[in-house]
Design a protein around this motif. Structure first.
Motif, PDB file in Angstrom:
ATOM      1  N   GLN A  70       0.836  -1.197   0.000  1.00 17.57           N
ATOM      2  CA  GLN A  70       0.000   0.000   0.000  1.00 17.57           C
ATOM      3  C   GLN A  70       0.880   1.260   0.000  1.00 17.57           C
ATOM      4  O   GLN A  70       1.028   1.923   1.027  1.00 17.57           O
ATOM      5  N   PRO A  71       1.471   1.595  -1.143  1.00 16.44           N
ATOM      6  CA  PRO A  71       2.398   2.741  -1.195  1.00 16.44           C
ATOM      7  C   PRO A  71       1.751   4.065  -0.795  1.00 16.44           C
ATOM      8  O   PRO A  71       2.400   4.901  -0.160  1.00 16.44           O
ATOM      9  N   GLU A  72       0.496   4.290  -1.165  1.00 13.32           N
ATOM     10  CA  GLU A  72      -0.152   5.549  -0.816  1.00 13.32           C
ATOM     11  C   GLU A  72      -0.342   5.655   0.694  1.00 13.32           C
ATOM     12  O   GLU A  72      -0.164   6.729   1.284  1.00 13.32           O
ATOM     13  N   PHE A  73      -0.714   4.531   1.326  1.00 15.96           N
ATOM     14  CA  PHE A  73      -0.872   4.508   2.777  1.00 15.96           C
ATOM     15  C   PHE A  73       0.471   4.770   3.457  1.00 15.96           C
ATOM     16  O   PHE A  73       0.562   5.529   4.421  1.00 15.96           O
ATOM     17  N   LEU A  74       1.528   4.134   2.964  1.00 11.90           N
ATOM     18  CA  LEU A  74       2.860   4.326   3.523  1.00 11.90           C
ATOM     19  C   LEU A  74       3.299   5.783   3.434  1.00 11.90           C
ATOM     20  O   LEU A  74       3.864   6.338   4.383  1.00 11.90           O
TER      21      LEU A  74
END
Length: 237
Positions: free
Chosen positions: A226-230
């Motif tokens: 989950q790159p956006e969450f990270l």
């Protein structure tokens, strides 16, 4: 398997300021959990609350099926919980050996797997500086000493705040290696650090906190997917 630690609806306050807003978390025996989040999101307060160091809390903290939320910190420590605080808390006027021996005791079940010799074998740098005062150690050596001191209590759970903050990369690698050994020994851990990638290699679960609440609790692979969450919660790209 029943939970070793079970936290329900934990709220924590400093005066009138509320820091934790209903934390729910469970931990199995031997499980390693990485606790992540930006600065000021409640991670340290959570660890301090588990140790009975926050004066005002509500909710439930159940350790081995006994409620400990209102227990004294020394009673919590004697029950098998060790704490490695941010800032380390090394006694500068005591030698490495004295810092370690002052914490030495059998675990709650009578086990004593971690002895002075074993800790010095785990941390050869401490063995080399065994007679040096705590104030003479580097930051990395102090962190090794604090973790070694926690192990000398033969705990079933270790809480580690900012495991590698400010440490050189090679020293940080030594700390990650140590945590792998701790995990292999069946000691449960909750580890706070900012190195998401390194934590993902050793942790069973990743927990992300934001504004005193848990926003993610799951396996490392799910978090890394989950790159956006990270980026939003940890500033990691």
């Amino acid at each position: 398997m029943s939970a070793l630690l079970k936290v329900n609806s934990l709220q924590s306050f400093y005066g009138v300021s509320q820091v934790l807003h209903g934390i729910d978390l469970s931990l199995r025996s031997g499980e390693q959990v990485a606790l992540l989040g930006r600065n000021g999101m409640g991670k340290t307060t959570f660890l301090r609350s588990l140790m009975g160091l926050v004066p005002k809390t509500t909710g439930n903290v159940v350790w081995r099926e006994a409620e400990i939320r209102t227990a004294l910190p020394e009673k919590i420590a004697q029950s098998g919980v060790a704490y490695v605080p941010e800032g380390r808390g090394v006694f500068g006027s005591l030698s490495v050996i004295e810092n370690l021996l002052m914490a030495a005791r059998k675990g709650p079940s009578g086990k004593q797997n971690w002895t002075l010799d074993r800790v010095l074998t785990l941390f050869p740098r401490l063995a080399q500086r065994r007679n040096n005062g705590g104030h003479q150690l580097s930051g990395g050596e102090q962190q090794m000493l604090t973790i070694g001191r926690a192990l000398m209590t033969n705990p079933d759970l270790i809480l580690i705040d900012e495991a590698t903050e400010g440490l050189a990369p090679l020293v940080a690698q030594e700390i990650w290696r140590t945590l792998t050994v701790v995990r292999s020994e069946g000691i449960a851990t909750i580890v706070v650090d900012k190195d998401v990638r390194s934590l993902a290699k050793i942790a069973d679960r990743m927990v992300v906190m934001s504004k005193g609440q848990i926003e993610f609790d799951g396996p490392p692979v799910d978090l890394l997917a989950q790159p956006e969450f990270l980026e939003r919660h940890l500033g990691v790209q």
